[in-house]
Write a protein that holds these residues in place. Sequence first.
Motif, short mmCIF file in Angstrom:
data_model
loop_
_atom_site.label_atom_id
_atom_site.label_comp_id
_atom_site.label_asym_id
_atom_site.label_seq_id
_atom_site.Cartn_x
_atom_site.Cartn_y
_atom_site.Cartn_z
N GLY A 189 40.34 53.77 -41.10
CA GLY A 189 40.68 54.47 -39.87
C GLY A 189 42.12 54.22 -39.45
O GLY A 189 42.79 55.12 -38.92
N ASN A 190 42.61 53.02 -39.68
CA ASN A 190 44.00 52.70 -39.32
C ASN A 190 44.98 53.21 -40.36
O ASN A 190 46.13 53.56 -40.03
CB ASN A 190 44.17 51.20 -39.11
CG ASN A 190 43.48 50.72 -37.85
OD1 ASN A 190 43.40 51.43 -36.87
ND2 ASN A 190 42.97 49.50 -37.88
N ALA A 219 44.86 56.00 -41.73
CA ALA A 219 45.05 57.43 -41.49
C ALA A 219 46.27 57.73 -40.62
O ALA A 219 46.92 58.75 -40.79
CB ALA A 219 43.79 58.02 -40.85
N PRO A 255 44.13 62.31 -36.65
CA PRO A 255 42.70 62.65 -36.70
C PRO A 255 42.17 62.88 -35.28
O PRO A 255 42.73 62.38 -34.31
CB PRO A 255 42.08 61.39 -37.33
CG PRO A 255 43.19 60.68 -38.01
CD PRO A 255 44.44 61.00 -37.24
N TRP A 284 39.70 61.71 -33.57
CA TRP A 284 39.37 60.54 -32.77
C TRP A 284 40.62 59.87 -32.21
O TRP A 284 40.63 59.39 -31.08
CB TRP A 284 38.55 59.53 -33.57
CG TRP A 284 39.31 58.87 -34.69
CD1 TRP A 284 39.37 59.27 -35.99
CD2 TRP A 284 40.13 57.71 -34.59
NE1 TRP A 284 40.19 58.44 -36.72
CE2 TRP A 284 40.66 57.46 -35.88
CE3 TRP A 284 40.48 56.84 -33.55
CZ2 TRP A 284 41.52 56.40 -36.16
CZ3 TRP A 284 41.33 55.77 -33.82
CH2 TRP A 284 41.84 55.55 -35.12
N ALA A 285 41.68 59.84 -33.02
CA ALA A 285 42.92 59.21 -32.59
C ALA A 285 43.66 60.07 -31.57
O ALA A 285 44.25 59.56 -30.61
CB ALA A 285 43.81 58.92 -33.79
#
Length: 208
Positions: free
Chosen positions: A87-88, A90, A182, A184-185
């Motif tokens: 996730g990071n 990305a 993304p 979510w971010a």
Amino acid sequence: MSTTASATPHATPQAARTPSRKIDSLFHERWSPRAFTGEEIPVETLLGLFEAARWAPSAFNAQPWRFVYARRGTPAFERFVAALVPGNQAWARGAAALVAVVSQEVLTLPGQSAPAPFPSHSFDAGAAWAQLALQAYLWGWSTHAIGGFDAKLAREALALPDHHHVEVFVAIGRQGDPAGLPDWARAREKPSDRRPLADLVREGSFAG
């Protein structure tokens, strides 16, 4: 004015933060975005950030912090990115540089003849990181500390010596357009608020 000291205005935050007491705006305007432009950061600027961190306070003036940096486009940068959780990875790929904040867990203190565990190594490294982040903001650069990483991969990527601990990685770059993040971010790309002082401060004891 030198390249190191020149500042580029930060993008306007999507939500303003209002302190409950009068403080310098530096402390509430600085925040941690994930979107970066990819603009290259000069080595001299990075060294200036580390210089600001160098003057942080520490127990016994032991200065247990160490910094390992990698600029975008280098093999070391790819190793650093690979140590992060997916996730990071990305969003951190867009940073101009990644910095590993490392603390030395064992030190030989003044008056001692042998190394011993240093209880405040993480606390002191945190003080140094904070000074780096504030200096970066003053120069128009954004920072985001990253705690989500694989400890084993991080040690391998850094060739970390014994008795050294990776505290965080820090992404550094010019703040960019969140549209490329993304979902979510992108939803989190705004300054976060803080707990009220009443939740954080007690006089005399926790019993009040």
